[in-house]
Design an enzyme around this catalytic site. Structure first.
Site, short mmCIF file in Angstrom:
data_model
loop_
_atom_site.label_atom_id
_atom_site.label_comp_id
_atom_site.label_asym_id
_atom_site.label_seq_id
_atom_site.Cartn_x
_atom_site.Cartn_y
_atom_site.Cartn_z
N CYS A 1 -4.14 -20.22 2.31
CA CYS A 1 -4.97 -20.48 3.19
C CYS A 1 -4.56 -20.33 4.67
O CYS A 1 -3.77 -20.64 5.10
CB CYS A 1 -5.02 -22.16 3.10
SG CYS A 1 -5.96 -23.02 4.17
N CYS B 1 -10.32 -16.22 6.02
CA CYS B 1 -10.36 -17.39 5.19
C CYS B 1 -10.51 -16.94 3.83
O CYS B 1 -11.42 -16.35 3.33
CB CYS B 1 -11.62 -18.43 5.58
SG CYS B 1 -11.85 -19.72 4.57
#
Ligand code: DGL
Length: 255
Positions: free
Chosen positions: A73, A184
């Site tokens: 992440c 992302c």
């Protein structure tokens, strides 16, 4: 120790785009995936909130006798990787970051769009990346609030998601980009929708491959690579509804 799983953590289902690359690079490893979909998205939270969630989940994962932690992440890496490394100095911890270096290598004076969460783009870690690699490039930062939710719902294609992508990229497409960095881990699942908006020309890059190779290198250096039979993969989530677990399986096997 070799048989212990590698934990892979994300704010939701996005990190599965990294897990599939980890499996491709290290098919003999066991993996334990944890997505925090109950708290997603992380990208519009404060740094402190993201840090608290990340440290809490890392603690849970370390208590499950893992041999390494991959923070799959970008947002959690930006907000919490230094604190994680300070708290667990003896553990193998790998964080993903936007593939800006790769984009700059491919297009040394090019125009590069970086799509990421608001949190990733505002953190110091990204400013360092820009200072280090982005000096000679024309870099446009594109915060994309809202896209993560499409992926968490499993809505990966269609007019609505393409419109959302178009809206987020609105200010950045006045000059055609050479490369688009997906900063992302949810966005690789929207590659088709992004392609539909930006056309065939720009190269689309993400950090999954680099993260998988770095994880393998770290485990190899520590003498911890597992060899032999194919490994097991366990998918877990803080919101373990049948729909979400089905979506997780689908995303993991998606091309
Ligand atoms: N998948 C995450 C990332 O790589 C964050 C998405 C979110 O929860 O906002 O940045």
């Amino acid at each position: 120790m070799h048989n212990r799983p590698i934990a892979v953590f994300d704010s939701g289902v996005g990190g599965l785009s990294v897990l599939r690359e980890l499996i491709r690079v290290m098919p003999e490893e066991n993996f334990l995936y944890f997505g925090d979909s109950a708290n997603a998205p992380y990208g519009d939270k404060t740094t402190q909130e993201i840090r608290t969630l990340t440290l809490r989940h890392a603690q849970e994962l370390f208590s499950r006798r893992i041999k390494a932690l991959v923070v799959a992440c970008n947002t959690a890496t930006s907000a919490a990787i230094s604190e994680l490394r300070a708290q667990y100095p003896d553990k193998i911890i790998i964080g993903i970051e936007p593939a800006l270096k790769l984009a700059v290598t491919h297009f040394p004076k090019g125009r590069i769009l970086v799509m990421a969460t608001e949190a990733t783009l505002r953190e110091r870690k990204f400013a360092f990346l820009m200072e280090r690699f982005g000096q000679r490039c024309d870099i446009c930062k594109c915060p994309c609030p809202g896209l993560v939710e499409y992926v968490e719902r499993g809505e990966l294609t269609g007019a609505a998601v393409e419109d959302a992508v178009r809206e987020e990229l609105n200010g950045c497409l006045d000059r055609p980009p050479d490369a688009i960095v997906l900063g992302c881990t949810h966005y690789p699942f929207l590659r088709g929708a992004i392609r539909a908006v930006v056309g065939e020309t720009p190269e689309i890059l993400d950090g999954a491959d680099g993260t998988a190779k770095e994880t393998k290198r770290r485990l190899s250096d520590a003498g911890l690579l597992r060899t032999g039979l194919p490994g097991r993969v366990e998918l877990t989530n803080s919101l373990p509804t049948p729909q979400l677990m089905r979506l997780s399986e689908q995303l993991l096997s998606a091309e």
